[in-house]
Scaffold this active site. Structure first.
Site, PDB file in Angstrom:
ATOM      1  NE  ARG A 137      -2.441   0.977   3.612  1.00 48.83           N
ATOM      2  CZ  ARG A 137      -3.151   0.812   4.732  1.00 48.83           C
ATOM      3  NH1 ARG A 137      -4.445   0.550   4.659  1.00 48.83           N
ATOM      4  NH2 ARG A 137      -2.570   0.878   5.917  1.00 48.83           N
ATOM      5  CE  LYS A 240      -2.531   4.723   7.213  1.00 43.83           C
ATOM      6  NZ  LYS A 240      -3.916   5.052   7.592  1.00 43.83           N
ATOM      7  CD  GLU A 276     -11.835   5.212   4.824  1.00 43.05           C
ATOM      8  OE1 GLU A 276     -10.741   5.118   5.390  1.00 43.05           O
ATOM      9  OE2 GLU A 276     -11.948   5.316   3.586  1.00 43.05           O
TER      10      GLU A 276
END
Length: 396
Positions: A137, A240, A276
């Site tokens: 990620r 992220k 989210e």
């Protein structure tokens, strides 16, 4: 000091006396001893007083943390300056980073980070959970922000070395974990939009307890945010990136002031599907069917999310990655829970939407599916049950 480690949560605002004591203690032990990395067993044999203080201190662990520099002794730091050399680094004493005012990250936000945990297991090992997924990620985020990715092997090695150097700060099993923050950023100076001339990769962290104030399995109260969206289609929500998080503070702080633990966002296109929570994924349970929003680019591909999906399916649940209508969550859901590295699996006690509140389960007690999946996940993470997936990675 006489410290009750059982009071720890995720944050250390009340630990200033502990920090002062620790600094004084380190001075007494001497500079050379401070720099050495020892195993926990050696520390226990050679310094039982320090071991006793550490065991006591772990009862106060908090999350989030306002001061990490007083908890960990060492961090990993590597620098990329050219494609030929790649990232060159090692474990060093924890210290401030010196940045030029024109550093790319300070002006244009070239930065991604990860969240991971190391913890003591039932087999008395220190273990990580699926670090390869965090490495992947991070690499995807680096590509999205035009940064050179840290190779997976080096990423995992850096995390392991950081844990080993700070092994004494991994709490006892059941007291908390060592939260790790791999951070990749463009630290080289540039005035004008463009990639940084060099990059720093850092891994640091701190001993932490439960993320939410009430404790690990205490149900949380969420409110649906209607004024702002967290992310838009084809945007940055699935990365992220550091810049994704501060914008949620205005809604999160307002929600906490109103008595909620956090907010859950709706999708930006239809304004009716749950997406989210500020820093974790969300699941909705209806009988044996579990729904979670699909990874459409605006939702973070959580490592815990992926793990819970696989565990739930192995237990016979019909898990679907599909749009979750907020109205259905309010009117039809039996349970709601969130997942993430920090929160693990957190049952939702209530969801409030347009002034209407839906209560899930018995107030103050974890809901059954959330509890079942929490126990299954943490059992794997702590080597209390067998790991058929190969997710747990021993460090020491």
């Amino acid at each position: 000091p006489d410290i009750d480690w059982d009071s720890l949560s995720f944050g250390i605002e009340n630990c200033a006396p502990v920090s002062r004591w620790w600094l004084e203690k380190k001075k007494e032990e001497g500079r050379e001893k401070e720099k050495r990395t020892r195993s926990r067993d050696v520390e226990r044999r050679e310094n039982p007083e320090k071991e006793a203080h550490l065991s006591s201190l772990f009862s106060f662990l908090l999350f989030p943390l306002s001061t990490t520099s007083l908890l960990l002794q060492f961090m990993y730091r590597a620098r990329w300056s050219s494609a030929d050399q790649g990232y060159q680094g090692s474990v060093v004493p924890y210290a401030p980073l010196q940045l030029d005012p024109s550093a790319q990250v300070l002006n244009y936000g070239q930065s991604v980070f990860e969240g991971m945990k190391a913890q003591r297991s039932a087999k008395d090992n220190i273990v990580l959970f699926r670090p390869d997924r965090n490495a992947a990620r991070c690499a995807a985020g680096a590509a999205r922000l035009s940064m050179p990715a840290v190779p997976e092997e080096q990423f995992v090695k850096a995390v392991k070395e950081t844990v080993k150097a700070n092994a004494a700060w991994v709490p006892p099993r059941g007291k908390g974990s060592l939260y790790l923050r791999p951070l990749l950023m463009g630290t080289g100076p540039i005035l004008g939009l463009g990639p940084a001339p060099y990059y720093d990769f850092v891994v640091f962290g701190a001993a932490v307890g439960a993320y939410f104030k009430g404790g690990q399995l205490t149900p949380i109260d969420l409110v649906v945010e209607e004024q702002f969206h967290r992310a838009a289609p084809r945007g940055m929500g699935g990365t992220k990136a550091a810049g994704n998080y501060s914008p949620v503070l205005v809604t999160q702080l307002a929600a906490k002031k109103a008595g909620f633990a956090d907010v859950v966002y709706l999708d930006a296109k239809h304004d009716k599907f749950l997406e989210e929570v500020s820093s974790c994924n969300i699941f909705v349970v209806r009988g044996k069917r579990i729904s979670t929003p699909p990874l459409s680019g605006s939702i973070l591909p959580g490592v815990t999310r992926a793990s819970v999906i696989e565990l739930a399916r192995s237990k016979g649940y019909d898990v679907r990655e599909e749009p979750v209508d907020v109205t259905a969550a309010m009117e039809e859901a039996d349970e709601v829970f969130t997942t993430g590295t920090a929160v693990v699996v957190s049952p939702v006690g209530s969801l409030t939407f347009r002034g209407n509140k839906k209560q899930y389960g018995e107030k103050g007690k974890p809901t059954p599916v959330a509890l079942e999946l929490y126990e299954a996940l943490t059992g794997l993470q702590q080597e209390a049950i067998e790991d058929p997936y190969g997710w747990v990675v021993p460090v020491a």
